[in-house]
Design a protein around this motif. Structure first.
Motif, PDB file in Angstrom:
ATOM      1  N   TYR A   5      63.361  20.349  52.557  1.00 45.83           N
ATOM      2  CA  TYR A   5      64.443  21.231  52.974  1.00 45.83           C
ATOM      3  C   TYR A   5      65.600  20.331  53.417  1.00 45.83           C
ATOM      4  CZ  TYR A   5      66.805  25.099  55.304  1.00 45.83           C
ATOM      5  OH  TYR A   5      67.723  26.056  55.675  1.00 45.83           O
ATOM      6  N   PRO A   6      66.844  20.658  53.017  1.00 52.57           N
ATOM      7  CA  PRO A   6      67.942  19.737  53.297  1.00 52.57           C
ATOM      8  C   PRO A   6      68.202  19.527  54.794  1.00 52.57           C
ATOM      9  CG  PRO A   6      68.566  21.352  51.638  1.00 52.57           C
ATOM     10  CD  PRO A   6      67.262  21.809  52.207  1.00 52.57           C
ATOM     11  N   SER A  60      62.313  26.403  54.261  1.00 53.49           N
ATOM     12  CA  SER A  60      62.374  25.828  55.605  1.00 53.49           C
ATOM     13  C   SER A  60      61.443  24.623  55.623  1.00 53.49           C
ATOM     14  CB  SER A  60      61.896  26.833  56.659  1.00 53.49           C
ATOM     15  OG  SER A  60      60.507  27.086  56.501  1.00 53.49           O
ATOM     16  N   GLU A  61      61.538  23.840  56.671  1.00 50.70           N
ATOM     17  CA  GLU A  61      60.602  22.723  56.826  1.00 50.70           C
ATOM     18  C   GLU A  61      59.188  23.248  57.046  1.00 50.70           C
ATOM     19  OE1 GLU A  61      63.473  22.936  58.405  1.00 50.70           O
ATOM     20  OE2 GLU A  61      64.588  21.077  58.072  1.00 50.70           O
ATOM     21  N   LEU A  62      59.117  24.415  57.681  1.00 53.76           N
ATOM     22  CA  LEU A  62      57.819  25.035  57.922  1.00 53.76           C
ATOM     23  C   LEU A  62      57.118  25.322  56.592  1.00 53.76           C
ATOM     24  CD1 LEU A  62      56.980  25.662  60.751  1.00 53.76           C
ATOM     25  CD2 LEU A  62      57.876  27.955  60.511  1.00 53.76           C
ATOM     26  N   ALA A  63      57.876  25.908  55.676  1.00 52.85           N
ATOM     27  CA  ALA A  63      57.314  26.189  54.354  1.00 52.85           C
ATOM     28  C   ALA A  63      57.021  24.878  53.631  1.00 52.85           C
ATOM     29  CB  ALA A  63      58.275  27.050  53.545  1.00 52.85           C
ATOM     30  N   ILE A  78      61.330  17.672  61.450  1.00 48.46           N
ATOM     31  CA  ILE A  78      59.981  17.146  61.713  1.00 48.46           C
ATOM     32  C   ILE A  78      59.370  17.888  62.901  1.00 48.46           C
ATOM     33  CG2 ILE A  78      58.649  15.101  62.398  1.00 48.46           C
ATOM     34  CD1 ILE A  78      59.601  14.806  59.531  1.00 48.46           C
ATOM     35  N   SER A  79      60.197  18.155  63.921  1.00 50.21           N
ATOM     36  CA  SER A  79      59.687  18.925  65.062  1.00 50.21           C
ATOM     37  C   SER A  79      59.133  20.261  64.574  1.00 50.21           C
ATOM     38  CB  SER A  79      60.801  19.194  66.079  1.00 50.21           C
ATOM     39  OG  SER A  79      61.335  17.993  66.552  1.00 50.21           O
ATOM     40  N   LEU A  80      59.877  20.888  63.670  1.00 52.94           N
ATOM     41  CA  LEU A  80      59.458  22.191  63.161  1.00 52.94           C
ATOM     42  C   LEU A  80      58.134  22.105  62.401  1.00 52.94           C
ATOM     43  CD1 LEU A  80      60.448  25.101  63.040  1.00 52.94           C
ATOM     44  CD2 LEU A  80      61.798  24.524  61.030  1.00 52.94           C
ATOM     45  N   MET A  81      57.851  20.976  61.811  1.00 50.65           N
ATOM     46  CA  MET A  81      56.631  20.814  61.006  1.00 50.65           C
ATOM     47  C   MET A  81      55.377  20.525  61.833  1.00 50.65           C
ATOM     48  SD  MET A  81      57.798  18.319  57.916  1.00 50.65           S
ATOM     49  CE  MET A  81      59.119  18.707  56.772  1.00 50.65           C
ATOM     50  N   GLY A  84      52.046  16.957  67.276  1.00 47.88           N
ATOM     51  CA  GLY A  84      51.675  18.364  67.434  1.00 47.88           C
ATOM     52  C   GLY A  84      50.548  18.486  68.443  1.00 47.88           C
ATOM     53  N   HIS A  85      49.808  19.601  68.365  1.00 43.48           N
ATOM     54  CA  HIS A  85      48.747  19.851  69.339  1.00 43.48           C
ATOM     55  C   HIS A  85      47.449  19.134  68.945  1.00 43.48           C
ATOM     56  CE1 HIS A  85      48.462  22.790  66.142  1.00 43.48           C
ATOM     57  NE2 HIS A  85      47.191  22.977  66.432  1.00 43.48           N
ATOM     58  N   GLY A  86      46.664  18.811  69.945  1.00 44.04           N
ATOM     59  CA  GLY A  86      45.351  18.217  69.697  1.00 44.04           C
ATOM     60  C   GLY A  86      45.409  16.696  69.642  1.00 44.04           C
ATOM     61  N   ASP A  87      44.224  16.091  69.617  1.00 43.74           N
ATOM     62  CA  ASP A  87      44.105  14.631  69.581  1.00 43.74           C
ATOM     63  C   ASP A  87      44.085  14.146  68.147  1.00 43.74           C
ATOM     64  OD1 ASP A  87      43.845  13.761  72.287  1.00 43.74           O
ATOM     65  OD2 ASP A  87      41.861  14.673  72.367  1.00 43.74           O
ATOM     66  N   TYR A  88      45.200  13.656  67.678  1.00 44.07           N
ATOM     67  CA  TYR A  88      45.205  13.081  66.330  1.00 44.07           C
ATOM     68  C   TYR A  88      46.290  12.032  66.238  1.00 44.07           C
ATOM     69  CZ  TYR A  88      49.398  15.765  65.185  1.00 44.07           C
ATOM     70  OH  TYR A  88      50.683  16.258  65.171  1.00 44.07           O
ATOM     71  N   ARG A  89      46.215  11.210  65.223  1.00 42.64           N
ATOM     72  CA  ARG A  89      47.218  10.168  65.005  1.00 42.64           C
ATOM     73  C   ARG A  89      47.643  10.165  63.547  1.00 42.64           C
ATOM     74  NH1 ARG A  89      48.120   6.838  69.571  1.00 42.64           N
ATOM     75  NH2 ARG A  89      46.869   7.796  71.199  1.00 42.64           N
TER      76      ARG A  89
END
Ligand SMILES: Cc1ncc(C[n+]2csc(CCOP(=O)(O)OP(=O)(O)O)c2C)c(N)n1
Ligand code: SF4
Ligand SMILES: [Mg+2]
Lengths: 356, 260
Positions: A28-29, A58-61, A85-88, A132-137
């Protein structure tokens, strides 16, 4: 014969994606990275290699298209800049939880909020701490030249598939927009030799149905899954740390900087040496896994470390953790879209560490 | 007559679809999701497309549909199933890709993904189960909740002045050029179950024949969320939901057959 071109960082990424055998791009631009999708469209990536390029709503899509396509075992990527990126982030967490390989490119601009389209490095936290949420990298690669913008695309795909984990290329508006000479690698054939036992393809009679999910309603299996993820991240920390050292052998003061700040620091380093100050530069190439061990080693040899970032000070926290009090660690950086000059960086080093 | 005289292959009038696993449904007794899941399974079996079909499971009561149907599945973030389906279909254009979504998933949080996947004319199938409520999270108001209807977040009934009107998203979608087939059905009676199955089949066939997106809304119940017995819930649905969400085909072969 070698193939050299003069390209923008964003164009180099796009060309590298085609040559790296990417199967699909969804995006998304958003400034300062829109050239990536523009280049892929103008180049008719589909005609060149069969690569799908789709502008999402959208970035979400876009990130969910990546999630879907990644579940089929294809090489898929997206690109955006900070607000996008925040949106994703929710979906990136799903992708990490479901252990799917994909490549995400963030050409960072300054925030918070809509901020400005000018360059920034203030997305370090959301890149290396999960986001985002949770423990990941995520595997996070930080290019500091147009050449690395190109070279890190196939590297990011290789690492993403090796660990079945999203890989993020953390760039910024300087490197995205800057033009430099770049030597392009030859178009790579599509890789089909990896373990495809998990991919979505439609269930044939001779195997169980494959399910891509991050859900387990039971806490104990969920904890087990989390343990497996953590073991994977520890393995990355053992095997995948990448960094560059410039004049570190006799350094008394160390700049630690990545991306465009590392380029600025390499100039500041030169100016410092001209003045007789023994400065060195450690440039992390992987921000996760972070070169903790190397920084800890250098902490025993230098008198001070200066983290130089176009942010209010984010990576500095990881340096402090690595150093564990052994040496003084400070931060310097302009931010909000302002870029520090080599002279400002040198002055900061002198003010902080050398003032009597 | 002994029981063994009755249980014979030649007396069999119905059997469970081979696409259904042995896993018992986790839906509340009387819930329409179970029937809708079964119809999708039967259609996949009858069309012989198990080996080519990839489903997308939503967030909602039907999130575990991948445990009930023996086909490849991707679970999707809440509302994003049409985008996930787009990603899969674009890289595997010869596979059969469908989403199965609730009304909160498809018509609230995922409205954008729904409209745009439909508007692009993605060659996928969307099964939309509208029970007028958020079943999974305990019965909150949905975009489809009827005026005056009580839910846990509209305890005095949906006030359209402050909470908006119910969204007829299916009628909206039918008007998009990218969409080939749109139908609204229910699974409250044997006759309606048969009609719903036919619609689901058509929605899959339009994808198989590369004609375009097929969209089937199933007006359903949520006896737990509505706080009614299964029988009362179905009666309430017939009296209140059907007048607002009338059943029948809306768009066939790319042409609107109902004035909206
Ligand atoms: C991002 C996000 N927001 C909220 C939720 C909580 N949530 C789970 S299911 C659901 C509503 C589902 O309702 P619907 O789509 O109508 O499905 P039903 O359970 O009624 O079949 C919500 C709000 C979530 N899982 N993720
Ligand atoms: S809560 Fe409602 S929608 Fe969910 S399974 Fe129970 S009856 Fe069905
Ligand atoms: Mg619902």
């Amino acid at each position: 014969m070698k193939e050299f071109l003069l390209m923008k960082g964003n164009e180099a990424i796009a060309e590298a994606a085609i040559r790296a055998g990417a199967d699909a791009y969804f995006g998304y631009p958003i400034t300062p990275q829109s050239e990536i999708m523009e280049y892929l469209m103008a180049e008719k990536a589909y005609e060149r290699t069969g690569m799908v390029v789709l502008q999402a709503e959208s970035e979400l899509a876009a990130i969910n298209m990546v999630y879907g396509a990644a579940g089929t075992g294809k090489r898929v990527l997206t690109s955006s800049s900070s607000p996008g990126i925040s949106l994703m982030q929710e979906s990136i967490s799903y992708i990490a939880g479901a252990e799917l390989p994909c490549v995400i490119i963030n050409v960072v601009r300054a925030g918070p909020g809509l901020g400005t389209i000018q360059p920034s490095q203030a997305d370090y936290f959301q890149s290396v701490k999960g986001g985002g949420h949770g423990d990941y990298r995520l595997i996070v690669l930080a290019p500091s030249s147009v050449q690395e913008m190109a070279d890190f695309v196939p590297l990011a795909f290789d690492l993403a598939f090796k660990y079945r984990n999203p890989a993020l290329i953390l760039s910024d508006g300087v490197i995205g927009q800057m033009m430099e000479k770049v030597e392009l690698f030859k178009t790579r054939p599509r890789i089909t030799t990896f373990d495809q036992s998990w991919v979505l393809s439609g269930k044939p009679e001779n195997r169980k149905a494959n399910v891509i999910t991050s859900l387990d309603l039971q806490p104990h299996p969920m904890e087990k899954h989390n343990h497996a993820l953590q073991a994977k991240y520890r393995k990355m920390e053992e095997d995948e740390v990448r960094f560059e050292e410039i004049m570190c052998d006799d350094a008394e003061y160390l700049f630690v900087a990545y991306g465009s700040s590392a380029r600025i620091c390499s100039k500041a380093l030169q100016l410092a040496r001209e003045k007789g100050i023994k400065a060195g530069l450690l440039r992390p190439i992987t921000l996760f896994p972070f070169p903790k061990k190397q920084i800890a080693k250098l902490a025993g040899r230098v008198k001070g470390m200066l983290s130089v970032e176009m942010s209010a000070g984010q990576m500095v926290e990881d340096i402090q953790l690595a150093v564990s009090g052994k040496v003084r660690v400070e931060h310097f950086g302009r931010y909000g879209g302002v870029i520090h000059s080599p002279l400002e960086v040198l002055a900061a080093l002198e003010n902080i560490f050398l003032k009597k | 007559m002994e029981i063994n005289d009755i249980i014979k292959p030649e007396n069999q009038v119905y059997k469970s679809s081979s696409i259904l696993t042995d896993k018992p449904f986790s839906y509340c007794p009387g819930c329409g999701h179970g029937t809708a899941n079964r119809l999708v399974a039967e259609v996949i079996e009858e069309l012989g497309i198990q080996k080519d079909t990839i489903g997308i499971a939503p967030v909602g009561c039907s999130v575990l549909i991948y445990e009930f149907l023996d086909i490849d599945f991707s679970q999707a973030p809440h509302g994003r199933a049409p985008a996930v389906a787009t990603g899969i279909k674009r890289v595997l254009p010869d596979k059969i890709v469908f989403t199965y979504q609730g009304d909160g998933d498809l018509a609230a949080i995922g409205t954008s993904e729904t409209i745009h996947a439909c508007n692009r004319g993605e060659n996928i199938t969307i099964i939309f189960v509208n029970n007028g409520i958020y079943g999974m999270t305990g019965g909150q108001m949905a975009p489809t909740t009827l005026p005056g209807m009580k839910t846990s977040t509209s305890p005095f009934g949906r006030n359209v002045e402050t909470m908006g009107n119910p969204l007829k998203i299916t009628e909206l979608i039918a008007q998009l050029d990218g969409v080939h087939y749109v139908s609204r059905q229910s699974v409250n009676s044997p006759a309606n179950v048969r009609k719903a199955k036919k619609a689901i089949r058509l929605a899959f066939e339009s994808q198989i024949n590369k004609q375009g997106l097929g969209f089937v809304e199933i007006v359903s119940n949520c006896n737990s969320g509505w706080k009614l017995s299964p029988i009362k819930a179905n009666q309430w649905m017939e009296e209140n939901m059907f007048p607002y969400y009338p059943l029948g085909d809306i768009k066939v072969d790319g042409k609107l057959i109902k004035t909206l």
